[in-house]
Motif scaffolding. Sequence first.
Motif, PDB file in Angstrom:
ATOM      1  N   ARG A  18       0.859  -1.177   0.000  1.00 44.36           N
ATOM      2  CA  ARG A  18       0.000   0.000   0.000  1.00 44.36           C
ATOM      3  C   ARG A  18       0.894   1.224   0.000  1.00 44.36           C
ATOM      4  O   ARG A  18       1.722   1.398   0.880  1.00 44.36           O
ATOM      5  CB  ARG A  18      -0.895  -0.004   1.241  1.00 44.36           C
ATOM      6  CG  ARG A  18      -1.864   1.136   1.227  1.00 44.36           C
ATOM      7  CD  ARG A  18      -2.842   1.014   2.333  1.00 44.36           C
ATOM      8  NE  ARG A  18      -3.668   2.213   2.316  1.00 44.36           N
ATOM      9  CZ  ARG A  18      -4.841   2.287   2.868  1.00 44.36           C
ATOM     10  NH1 ARG A  18      -5.337   1.263   3.493  1.00 44.36           N
ATOM     11  NH2 ARG A  18      -5.524   3.399   2.827  1.00 44.36           N
ATOM     12  N   SER A  19       0.758   2.034  -1.025  1.00 37.51           N
ATOM     13  CA  SER A  19       1.590   3.224  -1.090  1.00 37.51           C
ATOM     14  C   SER A  19       0.967   4.319  -0.235  1.00 37.51           C
ATOM     15  O   SER A  19      -0.233   4.347  -0.001  1.00 37.51           O
ATOM     16  CB  SER A  19       1.746   3.691  -2.536  1.00 37.51           C
ATOM     17  OG  SER A  19       0.493   4.000  -3.082  1.00 37.51           O
ATOM     18  N   TYR A  20       1.816   5.216   0.200  1.00 37.28           N
ATOM     19  CA  TYR A  20       1.368   6.329   1.030  1.00 37.28           C
ATOM     20  C   TYR A  20       0.541   7.285   0.197  1.00 37.28           C
ATOM     21  O   TYR A  20       0.854   7.574  -0.952  1.00 37.28           O
ATOM     22  CB  TYR A  20       2.566   7.080   1.623  1.00 37.28           C
ATOM     23  CG  TYR A  20       2.147   8.332   2.343  1.00 37.28           C
ATOM     24  CD1 TYR A  20       1.690   8.262   3.642  1.00 37.28           C
ATOM     25  CD2 TYR A  20       2.161   9.560   1.714  1.00 37.28           C
ATOM     26  CE1 TYR A  20       1.272   9.405   4.313  1.00 37.28           C
ATOM     27  CE2 TYR A  20       1.750  10.711   2.371  1.00 37.28           C
ATOM     28  CZ  TYR A  20       1.307  10.612   3.672  1.00 37.28           C
ATOM     29  OH  TYR A  20       0.880  11.737   4.321  1.00 37.28           O
ATOM     30  N   TYR A  21      -0.521   7.743   0.782  1.00 32.46           N
ATOM     31  CA  TYR A  21      -1.268   8.836   0.181  1.00 32.46           C
ATOM     32  C   TYR A  21      -1.805   9.699   1.312  1.00 32.46           C
ATOM     33  O   TYR A  21      -2.039   9.223   2.413  1.00 32.46           O
ATOM     34  CB  TYR A  21      -2.402   8.345  -0.719  1.00 32.46           C
ATOM     35  CG  TYR A  21      -3.662   7.979   0.024  1.00 32.46           C
ATOM     36  CD1 TYR A  21      -4.755   8.839   0.040  1.00 32.46           C
ATOM     37  CD2 TYR A  21      -3.764   6.790   0.720  1.00 32.46           C
ATOM     38  CE1 TYR A  21      -5.904   8.517   0.735  1.00 32.46           C
ATOM     39  CE2 TYR A  21      -4.915   6.454   1.419  1.00 32.46           C
ATOM     40  CZ  TYR A  21      -5.980   7.316   1.415  1.00 32.46           C
ATOM     41  OH  TYR A  21      -7.119   7.002   2.098  1.00 32.46           O
ATOM     42  N   GLU A  22      -1.948  10.956   1.023  1.00 36.56           N
ATOM     43  CA  GLU A  22      -2.482  11.884   2.020  1.00 36.56           C
ATOM     44  C   GLU A  22      -3.913  12.229   1.626  1.00 36.56           C
ATOM     45  O   GLU A  22      -4.148  12.816   0.571  1.00 36.56           O
ATOM     46  CB  GLU A  22      -1.629  13.143   2.084  1.00 36.56           C
ATOM     47  CG  GLU A  22      -2.098  14.096   3.159  1.00 36.56           C
ATOM     48  CD  GLU A  22      -1.162  15.271   3.342  1.00 36.56           C
ATOM     49  OE1 GLU A  22      -1.677  16.395   3.467  1.00 36.56           O
ATOM     50  OE2 GLU A  22       0.062  15.065   3.353  1.00 36.56           O
ATOM     51  N   PRO A  23      -4.866  11.856   2.481  1.00 39.11           N
ATOM     52  CA  PRO A  23      -6.257  12.164   2.142  1.00 39.11           C
ATOM     53  C   PRO A  23      -6.498  13.669   2.126  1.00 39.11           C
ATOM     54  O   PRO A  23      -5.875  14.433   2.852  1.00 39.11           O
ATOM     55  CB  PRO A  23      -7.070  11.491   3.243  1.00 39.11           C
ATOM     56  CG  PRO A  23      -6.115  11.026   4.270  1.00 39.11           C
ATOM     57  CD  PRO A  23      -4.733  11.151   3.725  1.00 39.11           C
ATOM     58  N   ALA A  24      -7.411  14.057   1.257  1.00 41.47           N
ATOM     59  CA  ALA A  24      -7.787  15.467   1.145  1.00 41.47           C
ATOM     60  C   ALA A  24      -8.506  15.909   2.416  1.00 41.47           C
ATOM     61  O   ALA A  24      -9.098  15.088   3.131  1.00 41.47           O
ATOM     62  CB  ALA A  24      -8.697  15.660  -0.063  1.00 41.47           C
ATOM     63  N   PRO A  25      -8.465  17.189   2.718  1.00 43.87           N
ATOM     64  CA  PRO A  25      -9.200  17.689   3.885  1.00 43.87           C
ATOM     65  C   PRO A  25     -10.663  17.251   3.835  1.00 43.87           C
ATOM     66  O   PRO A  25     -11.241  17.097   2.754  1.00 43.87           O
ATOM     67  CB  PRO A  25      -9.077  19.209   3.771  1.00 43.87           C
ATOM     68  CG  PRO A  25      -7.809  19.414   2.990  1.00 43.87           C
ATOM     69  CD  PRO A  25      -7.758  18.266   2.019  1.00 43.87           C
ATOM     70  N   THR A  26     -11.231  17.049   5.006  1.00 40.25           N
ATOM     71  CA  THR A  26     -12.622  16.627   5.111  1.00 40.25           C
ATOM     72  C   THR A  26     -13.277  17.353   6.278  1.00 40.25           C
ATOM     73  O   THR A  26     -12.625  18.143   6.962  1.00 40.25           O
ATOM     74  CB  THR A  26     -12.724  15.093   5.252  1.00 40.25           C
ATOM     75  OG1 THR A  26     -14.076  14.691   5.057  1.00 40.25           O
ATOM     76  CG2 THR A  26     -12.232  14.616   6.609  1.00 40.25           C
ATOM     77  N   SER A  27     -14.526  17.053   6.509  1.00 36.58           N
ATOM     78  CA  SER A  27     -15.273  17.743   7.555  1.00 36.58           C
ATOM     79  C   SER A  27     -15.571  16.820   8.727  1.00 36.58           C
ATOM     80  O   SER A  27     -15.547  15.592   8.598  1.00 36.58           O
ATOM     81  CB  SER A  27     -16.599  18.267   6.994  1.00 36.58           C
ATOM     82  OG  SER A  27     -17.446  17.173   6.659  1.00 36.58           O
TER      83      SER A  27
END
Length: 120
Positions: free
Chosen positions: A5-14
Amino acid sequence: MSTQRSYYEPAPTSHETATDALAANDIDTLTDSMVALALHDPDWRWCQDFYLRLLDHPEEDVRASAAICLSHLARIHHELDTAKVLPALRARLADPAVGGTVEDAIADILQFLGLPPGTA
């Protein structure tokens, strides 16, 4: 062939997205939202209290994510209510599914907040 699983940064959320995912028991959206909030949300107290509640979630991935997200908050904000967070984490060290993750989170929190090992 192994899969990584490669690293990813999730987008901002609420907050609403995270609480809706929790209510719907949508574990993938919940864990992604948890990480997104830890990395992007300026309201570390709200996030901290949300993660503390999730330390008792029946899903291992959610409990592990909660511990990791608490350490992200310490790293990013250099603040946590350690009187609440550290005892809550230490109480989960015996959880065979996430105890190692919790131990790492505690060590990270102590380091990021400049606290000595063994701090309550």
